[in-house]
Design a protein around this motif. Sequence first.
Motif, short mmCIF file in Angstrom:
data_model
loop_
_atom_site.label_atom_id
_atom_site.label_comp_id
_atom_site.label_asym_id
_atom_site.label_seq_id
_atom_site.Cartn_x
_atom_site.Cartn_y
_atom_site.Cartn_z
N TYR A 321 0.84 -1.21 0.00
CA TYR A 321 0.00 0.00 0.00
C TYR A 321 0.87 1.25 0.00
CZ TYR A 321 -3.77 -3.16 1.26
OH TYR A 321 -4.69 -4.17 1.26
N THR A 322 0.65 2.12 -0.96
CA THR A 322 1.35 3.40 -1.02
C THR A 322 0.32 4.45 -1.41
OG1 THR A 322 3.43 2.35 -1.66
CG2 THR A 322 3.22 4.68 -2.16
N GLY A 323 0.27 5.55 -0.65
CA GLY A 323 -0.69 6.61 -1.00
C GLY A 323 -1.33 7.20 0.23
N ASN A 324 -2.48 7.84 0.02
CA ASN A 324 -3.20 8.49 1.13
C ASN A 324 -3.60 7.45 2.18
OD1 ASN A 324 -3.02 10.99 -0.09
ND2 ASN A 324 -5.00 10.76 -1.14
N VAL A 325 -3.18 7.72 3.40
CA VAL A 325 -3.30 6.69 4.44
C VAL A 325 -4.73 6.50 4.94
CG1 VAL A 325 -2.78 8.30 6.32
CG2 VAL A 325 -2.30 5.87 6.62
N ILE A 326 -5.06 5.26 5.27
CA ILE A 326 -6.29 4.90 5.97
C ILE A 326 -5.92 3.97 7.12
CG2 ILE A 326 -8.46 3.59 5.85
CD1 ILE A 326 -8.75 4.43 2.99
N TYR A 327 -6.49 4.24 8.30
CA TYR A 327 -6.24 3.39 9.46
C TYR A 327 -7.40 2.41 9.58
CZ TYR A 327 -2.77 6.92 10.15
OH TYR A 327 -1.71 7.77 9.94
N GLN A 328 -7.30 1.31 8.88
CA GLN A 328 -8.40 0.35 8.82
C GLN A 328 -8.66 -0.27 10.20
OE1 GLN A 328 -7.82 -3.32 6.49
NE2 GLN A 328 -9.55 -2.66 5.22
N ASN A 329 -9.93 -0.27 10.59
CA ASN A 329 -10.37 -0.88 11.87
C ASN A 329 -9.89 -0.14 13.11
OD1 ASN A 329 -11.55 -2.89 10.31
ND2 ASN A 329 -9.72 -4.18 10.42
N ILE A 330 -9.51 1.13 12.96
CA ILE A 330 -9.03 1.85 14.15
C ILE A 330 -10.13 1.93 15.21
CG2 ILE A 330 -9.53 4.18 13.23
CD1 ILE A 330 -6.87 5.02 14.70
N GLU A 331 -11.38 2.03 14.79
CA GLU A 331 -12.45 2.11 15.79
C GLU A 331 -12.59 0.80 16.57
OE1 GLU A 331 -15.98 4.09 14.52
OE2 GLU A 331 -14.85 5.59 13.40
N ASP A 332 -12.25 -0.30 15.91
CA ASP A 332 -12.33 -1.58 16.63
C ASP A 332 -11.28 -1.66 17.73
OD1 ASP A 332 -14.46 -2.66 15.13
OD2 ASP A 332 -13.08 -3.04 13.47
N ILE A 333 -10.09 -1.16 17.46
CA ILE A 333 -9.09 -1.23 18.54
C ILE A 333 -9.42 -0.23 19.66
CG2 ILE A 333 -7.30 -2.09 16.97
CD1 ILE A 333 -5.82 0.62 17.51
N MET A 334 -10.09 0.87 19.30
CA MET A 334 -10.45 1.85 20.33
C MET A 334 -11.54 1.33 21.26
SD MET A 334 -10.09 5.44 18.21
CE MET A 334 -10.22 6.58 19.60
N LYS A 335 -12.20 0.24 20.87
CA LYS A 335 -13.18 -0.39 21.75
C LYS A 335 -12.51 -1.21 22.83
CE LYS A 335 -16.86 -1.09 18.45
NZ LYS A 335 -17.14 -1.95 17.30
N MET A 336 -11.27 -1.63 22.56
CA MET A 336 -10.59 -2.52 23.51
C MET A 336 -10.12 -1.71 24.72
SD MET A 336 -8.32 -4.61 20.68
CE MET A 336 -9.08 -5.25 19.18
#
Lengths: 384, 384
Positions: A321-336
Amino acid sequence: MNFFSSTFKLGILGGGQLGKMLLYDTRKFDIYTSVLDASIDAPCKVACNEFHLGDLMDYDAVYNFGKHVDVLTFEIENVNTDALEALEKEGVKVYPSSKTLRVIQNKAKQKLFYRDHDIPTADFSRFAYSSEILDAIHNGGLEFPFVWKSAQFGYDGTGVKIIRTEADLEGLPNVECIAEDMIPFKNELAVIVARNNQGEVSTYPVVEMEFHPEANQVEYVICPARIDEKVAKKAIDVALKVSKAFNHVGLLAVEMFQTKEDNILVNEVAPRPHNSGHHTIESSYTSQFEQHLRAILNLPLGKTDSKVGGIMVNLVGAEGYTGNVIYQNIEDIMKMPGVTPHIYGKKQTRPFRKMGHVTIVNEDLNEARKIAEEVKNTIKVISQ
Amino acid sequence: MNFFSSTFKLGILGGGQLGKMLLYDTRKFDIYTSVLDASIDAPCKVACNEFHLGDLMDYDAVYNFGKHVDVLTFEIENVNTDALEALEKEGVKVYPSSKTLRVIQNKAKQKLFYRDHDIPTADFSRFAYSSEILDAIHNGGLEFPFVWKSAQFGYDGTGVKIIRTEADLEGLPNVECIAEDMIPFKNELAVIVARNNQGEVSTYPVVEMEFHPEANQVEYVICPARIDEKVAKKAIDVALKVSKAFNHVGLLAVEMFQTKEDNILVNEVAPRPHNSGHHTIESSYTSQFEQHLRAILNLPLGKTDSKVGGIMVNLVGAEGYTGNVIYQNIEDIMKMPGVTPHIYGKKQTRPFRKMGHVTIVNEDLNEARKIAEEVKNTIKVISQ
């Protein structure tokens, strides 16, 4: 010198992510800050009082910047040390000092420093040019395997290569370098030492880098290290010895190997807040950034005990992956529970680029370790 | 709506100290921020991406600012709610909502709201003008003593007066007001509730305000409150009821009295990060500022457990000193374990001006309480 006074100015060389995290804590104490960086997009820009554009390796840029501040520090080692020395002569407090930085900037000098000060470190040979290595091998002065390290400008693993055969030597830059014994270590450990100008010293608990069993990449920084108390004590003693030898002021992160025989060997040091101390923001009584400020401003050092167990996971760009960043599933880790992402704000991702880190804290370190693994398996740094 | 996207913008009305602490945590998540404040010297200026100058009570200033952001929040209640309502109609997410804020802005409306929603609160009478109070007394509708409160623009104790005799009524502004029963309370407690747009709710532990035995001034905010578990549960239940009644999004700090009979009465609420939650920066798994961000950005809420016991001491200007501020003995308190000063950066002190706060954390709350007293007896906010 009163850093609360309205005329006091703290200068920071380097406007990257470490500087940005350092700046958060200057806000807490309302310290006036001025930052020098070569990039107009430096992450620090949004958090400092003054921002100046300039090359950190350029004598004039550093000198002209530094002469307008009271205390000067840096968040990156690649800084013009001649300018730092000139500023010191003119009364600017430079912490850590130009002398310390000169030794650390050059890996060969750093290794010699350890040898001279009776600090345990892996055996090594020094070469003015990489091309001299082959002669040493042919003369029987060096044996495979060994670790080649460029003396200058190694940062985050660049300028390091494991050499197992003559073929591995091909393509190495022909620069000043060292060839270091490969250490079959049990653990990679680190201790962060803080020292102020009055000689007050404190150490953070020993942390452990846990590696991926196959990829041989650090996956977790774990505090406290899950090691024998005697080994931990030995590691802290060695770190304190290094700190004393440098007579340094500020933070010194000492990276070490725990050998199979439970000996401690110093690998390298960083004279600044360090990746191995990011967990302290959430887990310690005093974050490493606040502690660095306390040390360089000659304030009493803060308590370094942990409030809770802490684990840090680096957020690096996923392969492919190269380009504009996306933090996939960041909301899932913020639930932990006890999970805090730190996003560095780089807009573009690329494979293995450091984009942030995640801290996991818990009263129970084993529980934190489990959650850390879930974090690692859940979040992915990809592109749009 | 993805707040990590490069086009997302968070608007904050008010650029004071609360906003500044909120902004630290936006940095952690790399959220793009824009601040509106009437003062060119607002503390927030150094920590936001964009700063706009404007009066928060001015319709046009708030409306024109708000229409360029995705989510709008505030760090102070004195904001033009008509502008907020217009923005809501145009799709800007305003958290907390204009409706909630309208009720909270007016103490008479706030009290009626509690009565309508069956939320326990001290009895009160409402008056269109203070001048009507005397008639009520003469008609037997009101008895001394009582607490006079201006309905509008009360902040930090201004607009509140204890009335024991007719003479105490003299000089009161002739404005909309309430006369409230004086509650002989055992403890003043507070609970901070967080709620996101999906209705996920979490509460911080109950805190207790400890008063100076003679001066009747809050000296310490203590977390957790040293009260019976049943009373704590009751306080949390009441706070949750208030939060639900408001259907609010963001943080809601609910201040309460614990009566001599262990009943809980709501005193007032603040729909934002609050003085009673400052200790969370150091003591909690999730600081109140991060929690407010999580709530208004509709992210999962963070864990609100305490890592360690926490006590907060306000740093206010000492009597008899006006001018350029000096934090006398600040280095002495920084020597004490687990002590972190937060300096708000106001250059001028005057008697009782809020200049900062100090947090004391310790595994043992009694030990923290002892250190807090030492802190209070050591540091002094004076002038040059």
